[in-house]
Design a protein around this motif. Structure first.
Motif, PDB file in Angstrom:
ATOM      1  N   THR A 180      -4.809   1.926  -2.263  1.00  0.00           N
ATOM      2  CA  THR A 180      -3.784   2.292  -1.290  1.00  0.00           C
ATOM      3  C   THR A 180      -3.192   1.065  -0.613  1.00  0.00           C
ATOM      4  OG1 THR A 180      -5.347   4.061  -0.804  1.00  0.00           O
ATOM      5  CG2 THR A 180      -3.294   4.087   0.397  1.00  0.00           C
ATOM      6  N   VAL A 181      -3.980   0.007  -0.431  1.00  0.00           N
ATOM      7  CA  VAL A 181      -3.443  -1.220   0.141  1.00  0.00           C
ATOM      8  C   VAL A 181      -2.399  -1.820  -0.796  1.00  0.00           C
ATOM      9  CG1 VAL A 181      -4.015  -3.567   0.875  1.00  0.00           C
ATOM     10  CG2 VAL A 181      -5.508  -1.669   1.512  1.00  0.00           C
ATOM     11  N   GLN A 182      -2.701  -1.801  -2.089  1.00  0.00           N
ATOM     12  CA  GLN A 182      -1.719  -2.301  -3.053  1.00  0.00           C
ATOM     13  C   GLN A 182      -0.474  -1.414  -3.068  1.00  0.00           C
ATOM     14  OE1 GLN A 182      -3.797  -3.095  -6.863  1.00  0.00           O
ATOM     15  NE2 GLN A 182      -5.637  -2.984  -5.606  1.00  0.00           N
ATOM     16  N   ASN A 183      -0.655  -0.133  -2.773  1.00  0.00           N
ATOM     17  CA  ASN A 183       0.482   0.778  -2.734  1.00  0.00           C
ATOM     18  C   ASN A 183       1.421   0.500  -1.567  1.00  0.00           C
ATOM     19  OD1 ASN A 183       1.336   2.838  -4.549  1.00  0.00           O
ATOM     20  ND2 ASN A 183      -0.712   3.731  -4.421  1.00  0.00           N
ATOM     21  N   LEU A 184       0.945  -0.233  -0.556  1.00  0.00           N
ATOM     22  CA  LEU A 184       1.832  -0.605   0.540  1.00  0.00           C
ATOM     23  C   LEU A 184       3.036  -1.374   0.032  1.00  0.00           C
ATOM     24  CD1 LEU A 184      -0.655  -1.799   3.321  1.00  0.00           C
ATOM     25  CD2 LEU A 184       0.739   0.275   3.329  1.00  0.00           C
ATOM     26  N   MET A 185       2.784  -2.281  -0.914  1.00  0.00           N
ATOM     27  CA  MET A 185       3.902  -3.068  -1.449  1.00  0.00           C
ATOM     28  C   MET A 185       4.810  -2.211  -2.317  1.00  0.00           C
ATOM     29  SD  MET A 185       2.484  -6.921  -2.106  1.00  0.00           S
ATOM     30  CE  MET A 185       0.810  -6.553  -2.603  1.00  0.00           C
ATOM     31  N   ALA A 186       4.224  -1.281  -3.078  1.00  0.00           N
ATOM     32  CA  ALA A 186       5.060  -0.370  -3.870  1.00  0.00           C
ATOM     33  C   ALA A 186       5.904   0.512  -2.962  1.00  0.00           C
ATOM     34  CB  ALA A 186       4.175   0.485  -4.772  1.00  0.00           C
ATOM     35  N   LEU A 187       5.310   0.978  -1.867  1.00  0.00           N
ATOM     36  CA  LEU A 187       6.033   1.820  -0.912  1.00  0.00           C
ATOM     37  C   LEU A 187       7.210   1.063  -0.300  1.00  0.00           C
ATOM     38  CD1 LEU A 187       5.798   4.623   0.662  1.00  0.00           C
ATOM     39  CD2 LEU A 187       4.737   3.279   2.473  1.00  0.00           C
ATOM     40  N   ARG A 188       6.952  -0.175   0.117  1.00  0.00           N
ATOM     41  CA  ARG A 188       7.994  -0.959   0.787  1.00  0.00           C
ATOM     42  C   ARG A 188       9.063  -1.452  -0.173  1.00  0.00           C
ATOM     43  NH1 ARG A 188       6.694  -5.773   4.479  1.00  0.00           N
ATOM     44  NH2 ARG A 188       8.983  -5.613   4.459  1.00  0.00           N
ATOM     45  N   PHE A 189       8.627  -2.058  -1.270  1.00  0.00           N
ATOM     46  CA  PHE A 189       9.564  -2.807  -2.104  1.00  0.00           C
ATOM     47  C   PHE A 189       9.999  -2.061  -3.361  1.00  0.00           C
ATOM     48  CE2 PHE A 189       6.750  -6.157  -0.115  1.00  0.00           C
ATOM     49  CZ  PHE A 189       7.609  -6.375   0.950  1.00  0.00           C
ATOM     50  N   PRO A 369     -10.736   8.044   4.799  1.00  0.00           N
ATOM     51  CA  PRO A 369     -11.398   8.450   3.550  1.00  0.00           C
ATOM     52  C   PRO A 369     -10.442   9.120   2.559  1.00  0.00           C
ATOM     53  CG  PRO A 369     -11.922   9.976   5.312  1.00  0.00           C
ATOM     54  CD  PRO A 369     -11.149   8.862   5.952  1.00  0.00           C
ATOM     55  N   GLU A 370      -9.395   9.828   3.067  1.00  0.00           N
ATOM     56  CA  GLU A 370      -8.379  10.354   2.156  1.00  0.00           C
ATOM     57  C   GLU A 370      -7.388   9.233   1.860  1.00  0.00           C
ATOM     58  OE1 GLU A 370      -8.947  13.409   5.565  1.00  0.00           O
ATOM     59  OE2 GLU A 370      -8.578  11.248   5.368  1.00  0.00           O
ATOM     60  N   GLU A 371      -6.605   9.434   0.810  1.00  0.00           N
ATOM     61  CA  GLU A 371      -5.550   8.473   0.496  1.00  0.00           C
ATOM     62  C   GLU A 371      -4.236   9.249   0.415  1.00  0.00           C
ATOM     63  OE1 GLU A 371      -6.576   6.415  -3.079  1.00  0.00           O
ATOM     64  OE2 GLU A 371      -8.203   5.300  -2.149  1.00  0.00           O
ATOM     65  N   TYR A 372      -3.369   9.030   1.400  1.00  0.00           N
ATOM     66  CA  TYR A 372      -2.097   9.736   1.364  1.00  0.00           C
ATOM     67  C   TYR A 372      -1.040   8.975   2.151  1.00  0.00           C
ATOM     68  CZ  TYR A 372      -3.385  11.670   6.012  1.00  0.00           C
ATOM     69  OH  TYR A 372      -3.743  11.827   7.326  1.00  0.00           O
ATOM     70  N   VAL A 373       0.208   9.332   1.901  1.00  0.00           N
ATOM     71  CA  VAL A 373       1.345   8.870   2.675  1.00  0.00           C
ATOM     72  C   VAL A 373       2.017  10.113   3.243  1.00  0.00           C
ATOM     73  CG1 VAL A 373       3.549   7.653   2.633  1.00  0.00           C
ATOM     74  CG2 VAL A 373       1.662   6.854   1.190  1.00  0.00           C
ATOM     75  N   ARG A 374       2.222  10.149   4.557  1.00  0.00           N
ATOM     76  CA  ARG A 374       2.779  11.332   5.222  1.00  0.00           C
ATOM     77  C   ARG A 374       3.942  10.897   6.111  1.00  0.00           C
ATOM     78  NH1 ARG A 374      -1.619  14.611   8.075  1.00  0.00           N
ATOM     79  NH2 ARG A 374      -1.868  15.360   5.943  1.00  0.00           N
ATOM     80  N   LEU A 375       5.092  11.504   5.907  1.00  0.00           N
ATOM     81  CA  LEU A 375       6.267  11.234   6.732  1.00  0.00           C
ATOM     82  C   LEU A 375       6.555  12.461   7.580  1.00  0.00           C
ATOM     83  CD1 LEU A 375       8.647   9.373   7.474  1.00  0.00           C
ATOM     84  CD2 LEU A 375       9.924  10.423   5.582  1.00  0.00           C
ATOM     85  N   MET A 376       6.521  12.292   8.885  1.00  0.00           N
ATOM     86  CA  MET A 376       6.808  13.391   9.800  1.00  0.00           C
ATOM     87  C   MET A 376       8.307  13.419  10.082  1.00  0.00           C
ATOM     88  SD  MET A 376       3.749  14.476  10.094  1.00  0.00           S
ATOM     89  CE  MET A 376       4.029  15.788  11.298  1.00  0.00           C
TER      90      MET A 376
END
Length: 481
Positions: A180-189, A369-376
């Motif tokens: 999920t940390v590596q996914n931060l860059m995928a999410l941003r860029f 413990p879960e791995e998710y991205v949530r946009l409110m």
């Protein structure tokens, strides 16, 4: 130097990290054919074990820590055939020649994973050089802690770099190996949706929380000498902050990414007096079970902090004026690692005249413990509105666990060990990053010492001292809980 090493050497091969993480990770790489069939794995530690005794030690560790669906007797046996062992007292040069003799030919490259007490780093490096195990085809991975302040970190790095230049030095922060940390860059860029808004014009503040429910868990001596600031903030949390705040790198490679991260770390404003909170847990209850205070766990009095909350600023054009709230601690209410991006409110509420109330958008990135991205986001409630317009905040969820249900979830050390073997430094920490982190953290500690800032008590099972609530609420902000 070839990309892949043909030999791996594990220091601290009988320790807890080896049992829980390193051996299961290497086994997983073996079982999935991600490492070469001829890769040899050597373990070394002070324990006087034969090869067969070490293989039995490894078998026991795999039986205990591998998931049931990963256990296959024939596969375990073939993995154990890779393992050899040589006892070594790393504090003296005497045994390194025997270690080199045991390993033999390293012309195909050698990758070393060094997980030892900090005082053994310098003698170990000297021993490796003395025995001819530090040549141009040898790279070394260094497990933290790398010192306890800037001066001691520089001393260790000087000793390492005298033998292993930066391009062959791999400093490990296991958080960077998390999917999920590596996914931060995928999410941003990788998404046009976020990057145009990823700045002070649209973002009100950022929260980073890394909370634990456990106490000392057998680490009393180390932890009491270290504390939450140096154990968690100096490495894991500042790495998360740098990934969130960095400029887009030109390429997805080690140099470009780490160049941008270090710019962020060097732009951190020194933490102002009153913008930090220290805490130490007392008696309480976690998950319905009574737990003892830190002093009782330690069996002695101490002013070491088990909780830290900070307000930080990144002084550059992108982030000017945006507070980054960081908190971490032990014996808290939940085990959680997450990043919360709080956007600003829309400039004008067109629904205000009809009673429609708006909440600013929030992006929640949960690492564990879960791995998710949530946009409110705001949505209108169904109905034939003849008077007020009813609006409600609703989540748009991306569960990474569900979205990639067919993919195997890998622990961080699997990726980091494979990258070490293959020589990819992208997910490892460069020296200038480490030193920028220590410079900022040393400033916080100096401020605590100057102003005699004591650790405030908090009940185990809560969210830390009340002062951490005041840290945010004086700015009209609440911690995401």
């Amino acid at each position: 130097m070839s990309d892949r090493s043909s030999t791996m050497l594990l220091f601290g091969a009988t320790g807890d990290l080896a049992r829980r993480m390193l051996l299961p990770s290497l086994y997983a790489l073996h079982s999935d054919s991600l490492i070469a069939p001829d890769l040899r794995i050597f373990g070394t530690a002070r324990s006087g074990l034969s090869d067969d005794e070490y293989r039995e030690f490894a078998r026991t560790a795999l039986e205990e820590f591998l998931p049931e669906d990963r256990k296959a007797e024939n596969m375990i046996d073939s993995f154990l055939d890779r393992l050899q062992y040589q006892a070594l007292d790393a504090s003296t040069l005497d045994g390194f020649d025997d270690l080199a003799k045991k390993i033999g030919d390293i012309s195909g490259g050698l990758s070393i994973f060094l997980s030892t007490a900090p005082f053994l780093f310098e003698p170990t490096i000297k021993g490796l050089q003395h025995a001819g195990l530090a040549g141009d085809n040898v790279r070394i991975g260094l497990e933290k802690p790398l010192g306890n302040d800037l001066a001691s970190s520089a001393q260790i790095n000087d000793a390492v770099n005298a033998v292993f230049p930066e391009e062959r030095t791999f400093r490990i922060d296991h958080y960077l190996g998390k999917e999920t940390v590596q996914n931060l860059m995928a999410l941003r860029f990788g998404n046009m949706l976020f990057e145009p808004l990823w700045n002070a014009n649209a973002i009100d503040h950022v929260q980073i929380t890394v909370s634990e429910t456990v106490g000392l868990e057998g680490r009393a001596g180390f932890y009491d000498d270290t504390g939450a600031l140096r154990d968690m903030v100096q490495n894991h949390m500042l790495q998360l902050l740098s990934i969130i705040a960095m400029e887009p790198p030109a390429n997805f490679d080690a140099t470009a990414i780490r160049d941008e991260k270090v710019k962020v770390l060097r732009s951190l404003r020194p933490v102002a007096e009153g913008d930090s909170v220290r805490g130490q847990y007392g008696d309480g209850a976690v998950n319905g079970e009574a737990v003892r205070s830190y002093a009782a766990d330690l069996e002695g009095q101490s002013d070491t902090e088990t909780f830290v909350a900070l307000k930080a600023y990144v002084d550059n054009w992108r982030w000017q004026g945006v507070p980054f709230y960081l908190r971490t601690g032990k014996r808290l209410a939940q085990r959680r690692s997450e990043i919360v991006i709080q956007f600003k409110s829309v400039p004008h509420n067109i629904f205000g005249g009809r009673g429609g109330k708006l909440e600013p958008n929030v992006l929640i990135i949960r690492l564990q413990p879960e791995e998710y991205v949530r946009l409110m986001v705001m949505a209108k409630e169904p109905g034939l509105d003849r008077g007020d317009v009813k609006l409600r905040e609703v989540p748009l969820d991306l569960s990474l666990t569900t979205a990639f249900a067919g993919k195997r979830r890998r622990i961080a050390y699997e990726r980091l060990l494979l990258d070490l073997i293959e020589g990819d430094q992208t997910l490892f920490v460069r020296r200038d990053e480490v030193e920028a982190q220590w410079t900022w953290v040393d400033g916080i500690r100096a401020n605590w010492a100057k102003n005699n800032i004591e650790a405030k008590p908090y009940a185990a099972g809560g969210w830390g001292p009340s002062a951490s609530v005041a840290l945010t609420e004086r700015e009209g902000v609440s911690w995401h809980e």
